[in-house]
Write an enzyme that holds these catalytic residues in place. Structure first.
Site, short mmCIF file in Angstrom:
data_model
loop_
_atom_site.label_atom_id
_atom_site.label_comp_id
_atom_site.label_asym_id
_atom_site.label_seq_id
_atom_site.Cartn_x
_atom_site.Cartn_y
_atom_site.Cartn_z
N LYS A 261 0.84 -1.21 0.00
CA LYS A 261 0.00 0.00 0.00
C LYS A 261 0.87 1.27 0.00
CE LYS A 261 -2.31 -0.98 3.81
NZ LYS A 261 -1.65 -2.26 4.21
N ARG B 132 10.57 -0.37 11.20
CA ARG B 132 9.46 -0.17 12.14
C ARG B 132 9.52 -1.18 13.28
NH1 ARG B 132 4.10 0.38 8.51
NH2 ARG B 132 3.35 -0.76 10.33
N ARG C 294 -0.86 -8.63 13.60
CA ARG C 294 -1.40 -7.71 12.58
C ARG C 294 -2.16 -8.48 11.50
NH1 ARG C 294 4.03 -4.93 11.13
NH2 ARG C 294 2.89 -3.71 9.59
P1 AMP Z 1 0.30 0.78 9.19
O1 AMP Z 1 1.43 1.73 9.07
O2 AMP Z 1 -0.84 1.11 8.30
O3 AMP Z 1 0.73 -0.67 9.06
O4 AMP Z 1 -0.25 0.94 10.68
C1 AMP Z 1 0.57 0.68 11.80
C2 AMP Z 1 -0.26 0.56 13.06
O5 AMP Z 1 -0.96 1.80 13.29
C3 AMP Z 1 -1.38 -0.48 13.01
O6 AMP Z 1 -0.91 -1.78 13.30
C4 AMP Z 1 -2.32 0.06 14.08
O7 AMP Z 1 -1.82 -0.18 15.38
C5 AMP Z 1 -2.24 1.56 13.83
N1 AMP Z 1 -3.25 1.99 12.82
C6 AMP Z 1 -2.98 2.51 11.58
N2 AMP Z 1 -4.11 2.77 10.93
C7 AMP Z 1 -5.12 2.40 11.74
C8 AMP Z 1 -6.53 2.40 11.63
N3 AMP Z 1 -7.14 2.83 10.50
N4 AMP Z 1 -7.26 1.96 12.68
C9 AMP Z 1 -6.67 1.55 13.80
N5 AMP Z 1 -5.35 1.49 13.98
C10 AMP Z 1 -4.57 1.92 12.97
#
Ligand code: AMP
Length: 216
Positions: free
Chosen positions: A13, A161, A172
């Site tokens: 993404k 990360r 996740r």
């Molecule tokens: P990402 O960078 O999109 O993989 O997001 C990293 C982490 O941020 C996720 O594992 C969640 O803990 C939190 N997070 C990001 N986007 C959301 C969302 N839309 N709803 C809830 N938690 C989120």
């Protein structure tokens, strides 16, 4: 163009969003990035979110809905935006509908990146990004052309990360299948869903996204 990029962690993404920014001249709204920035800034929301994020769980719907709604009100979102990592639950998807309707705009498409689970784990375990420009790389699958220097900006500092480890990744993925994957059916029923083969080479995925976004 108002777009959602939907897919499990490691489906590409962020990589594809970076390319779409260039192509459509609209910003990427990554809730993950916004929450990580809030954590670094030490805001109350950020500090609370960091523990949840590091464990691979979801931050509460109210918190992310508010962050996105405020961000969409900024002037650079007038002509559109790419939502990356949001919505992630059906409650958030309903909130997007309401939010956009309230702002008098609507969603154009939801691009779903489809990738096999074992590939996701491999991708996430080895990924890192340039601290300066955010370009993503991988230890074996996508190395910079010159060792230790970013192809895009020449930066020499990179970061990984904290949630890109085996335990958090397992959580996740479980969260994705339990809470986020129902969105595939939700957007299919709304005739917004555009599935794309996320297993292909990065350039080929970009080409396929471009072709599915070729609206009538
Ligand atoms: P990402 O960078 O999109 O993989 O997001 C990293 C982490 O941020 C996720 O594992 C969640 O803990 C939190 N997070 C990001 N986007 C959301 C969302 N839309 N709803 C809830 N938690 C989120």
């Amino acid at each position: 163009m108002r777009l959602i990029l939907l897919g499990p962690p490691g489906s590409g993404k962020g990589t594809q969003a970076h390319r779409l920014i260039e192509e459509y001249k609209i910003p990427q709204l990554s809730t993950g990035d916004m929450l990580r920035e809030a954590a670094v800034a030490g805001t109350e929301t950020g500090i609370h979110a960091k523990t949840i994020m590091d464990a691979g769980k979801l931050v509460s719907d109210d918190v992310v809905n508010k962050i996105v709604s405020d961000r969409i009100d900024e002037p650079d979102c007038t002509n559109g935006f790419i939502l990356d990592g949001y919505p992630r639950t059906l409650t958030q998807a309903d909130a997007v509908e309401e939010m956009l309707a309230g702002k008098g705009v609507q969603l154009d498409a939801v691009v779903e990146l489809r990738v096999d689970d074992e590939v996701l784990v491999e991708r996430v375990a080895g990924r890192y990004t340039c601290i300066n420009c955010g370009t993503g790389y991988h230890d074996t699958l996508n190395k910079p052309k010159k060792d230790g220097a970013c192809d895009n900006c020449g930066g020499t500092e990179f970061k990984r990360r904290p949630d890109d480890n085996a335990d958090a990744m397992r959580t996740r993925l479980q969260v994705y299948y339990k809470d986020t994957s129902p969105l595939i059916g939700y957007y299919y029923a709304k005739r917004k869903l555009k599935p794309v083969d996320g297993m292909a080479e990065i350039d080929d995925v970009s080409r396929e996204i471009h072709s599915v976004l070729d609206f009538d």
